[in-house]
Design an enzyme around this catalytic site. Structure first.
Site, short mmCIF file in Angstrom:
data_model
loop_
_atom_site.label_atom_id
_atom_site.label_comp_id
_atom_site.label_asym_id
_atom_site.label_seq_id
_atom_site.Cartn_x
_atom_site.Cartn_y
_atom_site.Cartn_z
N ASP A 125 0.05 4.57 -0.24
CA ASP A 125 -0.68 5.75 0.30
C ASP A 125 0.17 6.71 1.02
OD1 ASP A 125 -3.01 4.52 -0.63
OD2 ASP A 125 -3.88 4.10 1.76
N HIS A 126 1.06 6.20 1.85
CA HIS A 126 1.85 7.16 2.73
C HIS A 126 3.05 7.72 2.08
CE1 HIS A 126 -1.23 6.89 5.72
NE2 HIS A 126 -1.15 5.66 5.67
N ARG B 12 -9.14 8.50 -0.99
CA ARG B 12 -10.14 8.72 0.12
C ARG B 12 -10.96 10.10 -0.31
NH1 ARG B 12 -10.19 8.07 5.51
NH2 ARG B 12 -8.91 6.01 6.26
N THR C 183 -7.06 6.67 10.22
CA THR C 183 -6.93 5.55 9.33
C THR C 183 -8.32 4.90 9.52
OG1 THR C 183 -5.75 3.63 8.42
CG2 THR C 183 -5.96 4.21 11.00
N THR C 184 -8.19 3.68 8.44
CA THR C 184 -9.64 2.97 8.32
C THR C 184 -9.77 2.14 9.73
OG1 THR C 184 -9.23 2.80 6.22
CG2 THR C 184 -11.00 1.43 7.07
N HIS D 9 -5.57 3.86 -1.88
CA HIS D 9 -7.14 4.21 -1.35
C HIS D 9 -7.27 5.57 -1.70
CE1 HIS D 9 -9.70 4.39 2.64
NE2 HIS D 9 -10.17 4.77 1.70
N ARG E 264 4.32 18.81 1.29
CA ARG E 264 4.63 19.86 0.64
C ARG E 264 4.03 20.46 -0.53
NH1 ARG E 264 9.84 21.65 2.59
NH2 ARG E 264 9.64 21.46 5.06
N ASN F 282 0.85 -1.16 -0.07
CA ASN F 282 -0.02 -0.03 -0.03
C ASN F 282 0.85 1.48 0.08
OD1 ASN F 282 -1.44 2.42 1.05
ND2 ASN F 282 -3.11 0.68 1.67
N GLU G 298 -11.08 -9.04 3.01
CA GLU G 298 -9.98 -8.82 3.69
C GLU G 298 -10.33 -8.64 5.34
OE1 GLU G 298 -7.42 -6.00 1.87
OE2 GLU G 298 -6.50 -5.52 3.74
N HIS H 112 -3.80 -4.32 7.79
CA HIS H 112 -3.91 -3.25 8.75
C HIS H 112 -3.10 -3.18 9.58
CE1 HIS H 112 -5.24 0.64 10.34
NE2 HIS H 112 -5.88 0.92 9.26
N ARG I 164 -6.76 12.96 1.09
CA ARG I 164 -5.72 13.39 1.70
C ARG I 164 -4.20 12.65 1.62
NH1 ARG I 164 -7.27 10.11 7.42
NH2 ARG I 164 -9.37 11.23 6.76
N HIS I 165 -4.23 11.70 0.80
CA HIS I 165 -3.08 11.07 0.44
C HIS I 165 -2.98 10.63 -1.16
CE1 HIS I 165 -5.21 7.42 1.45
NE2 HIS I 165 -4.75 7.77 2.76
N GLU J 273 -8.72 0.67 -3.16
CA GLU J 273 -9.28 0.67 -1.87
C GLU J 273 -10.32 1.79 -2.17
OE1 GLU J 273 -7.37 1.00 1.60
OE2 GLU J 273 -6.32 -0.90 1.36
N GLY K 13 1.13 -1.44 4.46
CA GLY K 13 1.49 0.12 3.86
C GLY K 13 2.37 1.03 4.81
N HIS K 14 1.64 1.51 5.98
CA HIS K 14 2.28 2.44 6.90
C HIS K 14 3.51 1.92 7.01
CE1 HIS K 14 2.71 4.77 10.44
NE2 HIS K 14 2.40 5.63 9.77
N1 PXP Z 1 -5.87 -3.07 4.05
C1 PXP Z 1 -6.90 -1.95 3.95
C2 PXP Z 1 -8.27 -2.47 3.61
C3 PXP Z 1 -6.61 -0.66 4.47
O1 PXP Z 1 -7.33 0.21 4.60
C4 PXP Z 1 -5.43 -0.55 4.60
C5 PXP Z 1 -4.91 0.87 5.20
O2 PXP Z 1 -5.26 1.90 3.99
C6 PXP Z 1 -4.26 -1.36 4.77
C7 PXP Z 1 -4.70 -2.92 4.29
C8 PXP Z 1 -2.80 -1.21 5.15
O3 PXP Z 1 -2.81 -0.78 6.49
P1 PXP Z 1 -1.46 -0.39 6.83
O4 PXP Z 1 -1.19 1.04 6.12
O5 PXP Z 1 -1.83 -0.05 8.41
O6 PXP Z 1 -0.32 -1.37 6.68
#
Ligand code: PXP
Length: 252
Positions: A12-13, A48, A103-104, A46, A21, A10, A154, A193, A52-53, A73, A215-216
């Site tokens: 996103d971050h 959103r 977050t979700t 994702h 920036r 993932n 999931e 997650h 935001r990302h 997502e 991801g994170h």
């Molecule tokens: N799976 C789903 C459905 C999510 O919404 C997220 C967060 O966007 C993740 C996995 C990944 O979570 P994390 O970024 O905490 O690893």
């Protein structure tokens, strides 16, 4: 025999840092390409409601420029449905979304949302998009996902990752049971997650879990050891949990 455990990275971050920036760096598409060389099997992003990302343009570019399957997502809204139908990702994971959350938090209510979700899942499926529902490890939610016609669920691992000791063991037990139930009722089971090196092994060891989305932690770890190394180390931890290393050694 069950297939290899897939790793969806993932990104996103990467976009969160870029947006801090407002410029173009770091580019999430570049991160997605690097993830492919580091052992990812798919890319998750994702979009959103508040952007935001990940941005709409990121989704367009990811659809065009990456070779790995894209897991989009999305919240169950008409806006996101229209974007998914245009982008035609390999998969769409429907997640609950609240503007005020960081977050979700928590899974989708597949039981209560039946009437709203059913036509949405049908339209995504008709467009050739593989739908998954991001739900808690709860038998009622899994059964509802099946009734809704989603081929994949999931399981939300957030509470498991945040807990410690006996509480974590309880969460793990629920996830193990839910994964077995998913398989028994014909659903493909993914999980994700909050996963990190310390929490991934017991989840990766569950035989009916086919994919992890992470991801994170990986983006955070990339600050210290680089994205490629962070992903390869996660890939290795997953393979070890799955006995891939042991079976290779046994084959010699
Ligand atoms: N799976 C789903 C459905 C999510 O919404 C997220 C967060 O966007 C993740 C996995 C990944 O979570 P994390 O970024 O905490 O690893």
């Amino acid at each position: 025999m069950r297939g290899k455990l897939r790793l969806g990275v993932n990104i996103d971050h990467v976009a969160t840092i870029r947006n801090a920036r407002g410029g173009l760096h770091p580019d999430p598409v570049r991160a997605a390409k690097l993830a492919a060389t580091a052992g990812a099997d798919g890319i998750t992003a994702h979009l959103r409601e508040d952007r935001r990302h990940i941005s709409d343009f990121d989704i367009e570019r990811l659809s065009r420029e990456i070779d790995l399957p894209l897991n989009f997502e999305m919240a169950a809204t008409e806006e996101m449905l229209a974007i998914a139908l245009r982008a035609k990702p390999h998969a769409a994971c429907i997640v609950p979304e609240k503007r005020e959350e960081r977050t979700t938090e928590g899974g989708l209510d597949a039981v209560g949302g039946h009437n709203h979700l059913k036509p949405m899942i049908a339209r995504l499926t008709d467009a050739g998009i593989r739908v998954s529902l991001f739900i808690e490890a709860d038998k009622r939610q899994l059964d509802a996902a099946r009734t809704l016609g989603a081929p994949v669920i999931e399981i939300h691992t957030g509470a498991y990752c945040e807990a410690q000791g006996a509480e974590r063991a309880q969460h793990l037990k629920r996830i193990v049971e839910a994964a077995a139930h998913a398989e028994a009722i014909g659903l493909e089971c993914h999980a994700g997650h909050g996963l990190a090196y310390d929490s991934v092994t017991p989840i990766a060891a569950i035989p009916s879990v086919m994919e992890l989305n992470i991801g994170h932690f990986l983006v955070g770890e990339a600050i210290f050891i680089g994205l490629e190394a962070a992903i390869s180390r996660m890939r290795q931890a997953m393979d070890e949990a799955r006995g891939v290393v042991a079976s290779k050694a046994g084959a010699r």
